[in-house]
Design an enzyme around this catalytic site. Structure first.
Site, PDB file in Angstrom:
ATOM      1  N   SER A 138      18.872  34.046 -67.513  1.00 43.21           N
ATOM      2  CA  SER A 138      18.056  32.954 -66.989  1.00 43.21           C
ATOM      3  C   SER A 138      18.811  32.267 -65.868  1.00 43.21           C
ATOM      4  CB  SER A 138      17.755  31.930 -68.093  1.00 43.21           C
ATOM      5  OG  SER A 138      17.138  30.773 -67.554  1.00 43.21           O
ATOM      6  N   TYR A 152      20.585  26.395 -74.673  1.00 42.70           N
ATOM      7  CA  TYR A 152      19.920  27.610 -74.188  1.00 42.70           C
ATOM      8  C   TYR A 152      20.635  28.144 -72.954  1.00 42.70           C
ATOM      9  CZ  TYR A 152      16.301  30.489 -71.964  1.00 42.70           C
ATOM     10  OH  TYR A 152      15.612  31.512 -71.355  1.00 42.70           O
TER      11      TYR A 152
END
Length: 243
Positions: A138, A152
């Protein structure tokens, strides 16, 4: 050699788009899912309707026994895996680090990191004739997601490091390991974090002035998996609109 690919977290979003995209390129696809059987079966049905080959297999890829069962199912129903897309991951409601519990942190790290290690291990041990792995990280690994998802983002930072280390470790086995880093993509995952319209909120901050689509990420994954990328390993492709 037949191309057989496992897409973890393949029932929705980027995983579903990638499963369908690869099937159109003549991959036999295993669509892995955790809970959403109906959505996974829908992806498989769409692939079969288009003349492709696919199966759906339930497994919690953060659990070793489940991963072993998943790969044995692929062995028995499709054959020896040649490609892997490590995509499964979770996002929990937005929260500052000062409020996070060990339970939350460990759930994020185990789901988002351990699963990639376990699936990579099982795939590598079957790729006797070489193969290709793409990890879905990501843009958060670069940006940090302060005030929202530092846990995350940290898990995706670990995936970046896994990509680098593993690509060097298995290069002499003719196994390539690359990584895509999506930015703000229109998927249901934002709802998991409590802000379904997050992409719209941040659009003014994205140089290209729009969010991305799962199909755009799938196309990059497919390229990195393919023979067209045969001299590319340990590489990161940012799909983030310039962010």
């Amino acid at each position: 050699m037949n191309s057989i690919v496992l897409v973890t977290g393949g029932s929705r979003g980027i995983g579903a788009a990638t499963s369908k995209y690869l099937a159109k390129q003549d991959y036999a696809v295993c669509v892995n899912y955790l809970l959403n059987e109906s959505e996974a079966n829908k992806v498989v049905l769409d692939i079969i309707k288009d003349g492709g080959t696919a199966i759906a297999v339930q497994a919690d890829v953060s659990k070793e026994d489940d991963v072993i069962r998943l790969f044995k199912t692929i062995d028995n129903q499709l054959g020896q895996i040649t490609h892997l897309v490590n995509n499964a991951g979770i996002l929990l409601p937005q929260m500052r680090v000062s409020e996070m519990t060990a339970e939350r942190i460990n759930k994020i790290l185990t789901t988002n990191i351990t699963s990639y290690f376990l699936c990579s291990r099982e795939a590598i041990n079957r790729m006797s004739n070489g193969g290709s792995i793409v990890n879905v990280s990501s843009a958060a690994s670069r940006l940090g997601s302060a005030g929202e998802y530092v846990d995350y983002a940290s898990s995706k930072g670990a995936i970046d490091t896994l990509t680098t280390g593993l690509s060097l470790e298995v290069a002499n086995q003719n196994i390539r390991v690359n990584c895509v880093r999506p930015g703000f993509i229109y998927t249901d995952m934002h709802g998991d974090g409590g802000e379904a319209n997050r992409v719209e909120r941040v659009t003014p901050l994205i140089p290209l002035q729009r969010g991305g689509t799962p199909d755009e990420v799938a196309a990059a994954i497919a390229f990195l998996l393919s023979n067209e990328a045969s001299f590319i390993t340990g590489t990161f492709v940012d799909i983030a609109g310039g962010k």
